[in-house]
Design a protein around this motif. Structure first.
Motif, PDB file in Angstrom:
ATOM      1  N   GLY A 128      34.347  49.065  20.603  1.00 32.20           N
ATOM      2  CA  GLY A 128      33.905  49.895  21.725  1.00 32.20           C
ATOM      3  C   GLY A 128      33.253  49.066  22.814  1.00 32.20           C
ATOM      4  O   GLY A 128      33.487  49.286  24.006  1.00 32.20           O
ATOM      5  N   ILE A 129      32.446  48.115  22.420  1.00 32.48           N
ATOM      6  CA  ILE A 129      31.806  47.230  23.393  1.00 32.48           C
ATOM      7  C   ILE A 129      32.858  46.427  24.142  1.00 32.48           C
ATOM      8  O   ILE A 129      32.809  46.322  25.373  1.00 32.48           O
ATOM      9  N   GLN A 130      33.809  45.868  23.419  1.00 35.10           N
ATOM     10  CA  GLN A 130      34.862  45.076  24.059  1.00 35.10           C
ATOM     11  C   GLN A 130      35.681  45.922  25.031  1.00 35.10           C
ATOM     12  O   GLN A 130      35.986  45.493  26.143  1.00 35.10           O
ATOM     13  N   GLU A 131      36.035  47.121  24.606  1.00 32.43           N
ATOM     14  CA  GLU A 131      36.815  48.004  25.467  1.00 32.43           C
ATOM     15  C   GLU A 131      36.015  48.373  26.718  1.00 32.43           C
ATOM     16  O   GLU A 131      36.545  48.382  27.825  1.00 32.43           O
ATOM     17  N   GLY A 132      34.746  48.654  26.540  1.00 35.71           N
ATOM     18  CA  GLY A 132      33.895  48.977  27.677  1.00 35.71           C
ATOM     19  C   GLY A 132      33.789  47.826  28.663  1.00 35.71           C
ATOM     20  O   GLY A 132      33.834  48.015  29.876  1.00 35.71           O
ATOM     21  N   LEU A 133      33.655  46.611  28.132  1.00 31.73           N
ATOM     22  CA  LEU A 133      33.599  45.440  29.003  1.00 31.73           C
ATOM     23  C   LEU A 133      34.900  45.264  29.777  1.00 31.73           C
ATOM     24  O   LEU A 133      34.881  44.985  30.975  1.00 31.73           O
ATOM     25  N   GLN A 134      36.014  45.426  29.090  1.00 31.86           N
ATOM     26  CA  GLN A 134      37.308  45.288  29.759  1.00 31.86           C
ATOM     27  C   GLN A 134      37.484  46.321  30.861  1.00 31.86           C
ATOM     28  O   GLN A 134      37.964  46.021  31.946  1.00 31.86           O
ATOM     29  N   GLN A 135      37.104  47.558  30.581  1.00 33.90           N
ATOM     30  CA  GLN A 135      37.214  48.606  31.594  1.00 33.90           C
ATOM     31  C   GLN A 135      36.288  48.317  32.765  1.00 33.90           C
ATOM     32  O   GLN A 135      36.644  48.549  33.912  1.00 33.90           O
ATOM     33  N   GLY A 136      35.101  47.824  32.469  1.00 37.29           N
ATOM     34  CA  GLY A 136      34.157  47.483  33.528  1.00 37.29           C
ATOM     35  C   GLY A 136      34.669  46.359  34.404  1.00 37.29           C
ATOM     36  O   GLY A 136      34.537  46.397  35.623  1.00 37.29           O
ATOM     37  N   ILE A 137      35.268  45.353  33.788  1.00 38.78           N
ATOM     38  CA  ILE A 137      35.838  44.242  34.542  1.00 38.78           C
ATOM     39  C   ILE A 137      36.977  44.742  35.413  1.00 38.78           C
ATOM     40  O   ILE A 137      37.052  44.415  36.597  1.00 38.78           O
ATOM     41  N   ALA A 138      37.860  45.561  34.846  1.00 39.02           N
ATOM     42  CA  ALA A 138      38.981  46.088  35.618  1.00 39.02           C
ATOM     43  C   ALA A 138      38.483  46.929  36.786  1.00 39.02           C
ATOM     44  O   ALA A 138      38.982  46.801  37.907  1.00 39.02           O
ATOM     45  N   LEU A 139      37.489  47.763  36.553  1.00 31.85           N
ATOM     46  CA  LEU A 139      36.943  48.592  37.620  1.00 31.85           C
ATOM     47  C   LEU A 139      36.313  47.729  38.699  1.00 31.85           C
ATOM     48  O   LEU A 139      36.476  47.987  39.888  1.00 31.85           O
ATOM     49  N   GLY A 140      35.622  46.679  38.298  1.00 26.33           N
ATOM     50  CA  GLY A 140      35.032  45.756  39.265  1.00 26.33           C
ATOM     51  C   GLY A 140      36.087  45.059  40.108  1.00 26.33           C
ATOM     52  O   GLY A 140      35.908  44.881  41.319  1.00 26.33           O
ATOM     53  N   GLU A 141      37.193  44.674  39.487  1.00 23.71           N
ATOM     54  CA  GLU A 141      38.279  44.027  40.228  1.00 23.71           C
ATOM     55  C   GLU A 141      38.893  44.981  41.249  1.00 23.71           C
ATOM     56  O   GLU A 141      39.159  44.599  42.380  1.00 23.71           O
ATOM     57  N   ILE A 142      39.107  46.217  40.837  1.00 25.33           N
ATOM     58  CA  ILE A 142      39.682  47.205  41.747  1.00 25.33           C
ATOM     59  C   ILE A 142      38.731  47.482  42.903  1.00 25.33           C
ATOM     60  O   ILE A 142      39.143  47.570  44.061  1.00 25.33           O
ATOM     61  N   THR A 143      37.432  47.595  42.596  1.00 21.69           N
ATOM     62  CA  THR A 143      36.438  47.847  43.639  1.00 21.69           C
ATOM     63  C   THR A 143      36.416  46.706  44.651  1.00 21.69           C
ATOM     64  O   THR A 143      36.390  46.945  45.866  1.00 21.69           O
ATOM     65  N   LEU A 144      36.416  45.487  44.161  1.00 24.09           N
ATOM     66  CA  LEU A 144      36.408  44.331  45.056  1.00 24.09           C
ATOM     67  C   LEU A 144      37.682  44.285  45.889  1.00 24.09           C
ATOM     68  O   LEU A 144      37.625  44.064  47.112  1.00 24.09           O
ATOM     69  N   LEU A 145      38.827  44.484  45.271  1.00 26.08           N
ATOM     70  CA  LEU A 145      40.087  44.471  46.004  1.00 26.08           C
ATOM     71  C   LEU A 145      40.100  45.564  47.063  1.00 26.08           C
ATOM     72  O   LEU A 145      40.527  45.330  48.202  1.00 26.08           O
ATOM     73  N   ARG A 146      39.628  46.767  46.729  1.00 21.51           N
ATOM     74  CA  ARG A 146      39.560  47.867  47.693  1.00 21.51           C
ATOM     75  C   ARG A 146      38.715  47.463  48.911  1.00 21.51           C
ATOM     76  O   ARG A 146      39.114  47.675  50.050  1.00 21.51           O
ATOM     77  N   ARG A 147      37.560  46.871  48.647  1.00 20.92           N
ATOM     78  CA  ARG A 147      36.686  46.439  49.745  1.00 20.92           C
ATOM     79  C   ARG A 147      37.377  45.410  50.628  1.00 20.92           C
ATOM     80  O   ARG A 147      37.288  45.459  51.862  1.00 20.92           O
ATOM     81  N   GLN A 148      38.067  44.475  50.034  1.00 22.69           N
ATOM     82  CA  GLN A 148      38.767  43.444  50.802  1.00 22.69           C
ATOM     83  C   GLN A 148      39.909  44.043  51.625  1.00 22.69           C
ATOM     84  O   GLN A 148      40.108  43.663  52.779  1.00 22.69           O
ATOM     85  N   LEU A 149      40.642  44.968  51.019  1.00 23.44           N
ATOM     86  CA  LEU A 149      41.745  45.616  51.749  1.00 23.44           C
ATOM     87  C   LEU A 149      41.215  46.406  52.946  1.00 23.44           C
ATOM     88  O   LEU A 149      41.791  46.348  54.039  1.00 23.44           O
ATOM     89  N   ILE A 150      40.144  47.133  52.748  1.00 20.36           N
ATOM     90  CA  ILE A 150      39.554  47.919  53.843  1.00 20.36           C
ATOM     91  C   ILE A 150      39.054  46.991  54.948  1.00 20.36           C
ATOM     92  O   ILE A 150      39.263  47.254  56.138  1.00 20.36           O
ATOM     93  N   ARG A 151      38.421  45.923  54.563  1.00 18.06           N
ATOM     94  CA  ARG A 151      37.918  44.992  55.572  1.00 18.06           C
ATOM     95  C   ARG A 151      39.052  44.371  56.382  1.00 18.06           C
ATOM     96  O   ARG A 151      38.932  44.156  57.580  1.00 18.06           O
ATOM     97  N   ARG A 152      40.144  44.111  55.725  1.00 18.96           N
ATOM     98  CA  ARG A 152      41.261  43.445  56.415  1.00 18.96           C
ATOM     99  C   ARG A 152      42.146  44.418  57.174  1.00 18.96           C
ATOM    100  O   ARG A 152      42.574  44.133  58.296  1.00 18.96           O
ATOM    101  N   PHE A 153      42.426  45.611  56.576  1.00 19.80           N
ATOM    102  CA  PHE A 153      43.413  46.511  57.175  1.00 19.80           C
ATOM    103  C   PHE A 153      42.838  47.851  57.631  1.00 19.80           C
ATOM    104  O   PHE A 153      43.574  48.683  58.153  1.00 19.80           O
TER     105      PHE A 153
END
Length: 94
Positions: free
Chosen positions: A29-54
């Motif tokens: 459960g801890i591992q799965e939670g960490l993986q989901q958190g990392i994935a969510l963080g990556e999506i959040t960062l990518l979203r911010r970069q896309l908005i800033r650029r486009f």
């Protein structure tokens, strides 16, 4: 006497098995939670970069980000560096 010992040992083994199962479940459960958190963080960062650029993202882009895998986010992040448009990063709208 022996029958009582067998029952006692059986109960002890059951408890040990339950404890091991709980511990393994917690770790997974801890591992799965960490993986989901990392994935969510990556999506959040990518979203911010896309908005800033486009600029603000259209609904199709938000939907695509919402269902993206970690691997897909990484590929899009690489494309973002050279892309001239949102479509060049995420692909054309469907």
């Amino acid at each position: 006497m022996l029958a009582e010992r067998v029952v006692e040992w059986t109960e002890k083994w059951k408890q040990q098995g339950l404890q091991q199962g709980l511990q393994q479940g917690r770790q997974e459960g801890i591992q799965e939670g960490l993986q989901q958190g990392i994935a969510l963080g990556e999506i959040t960062l990518l979203r911010r970069q896309l908005i800033r650029r486009f600029g603000p993202l259209p609904a199709w882009a938000e939907a695509r980000l919402a269902r993206a895998s970690t691997e897909q986010c990484e590929a899009w992040a690489d494309r973002l560096l050279d892309a001239g448009s949102l479509e060049a990063v995420l692909g054309s709208p469907e």
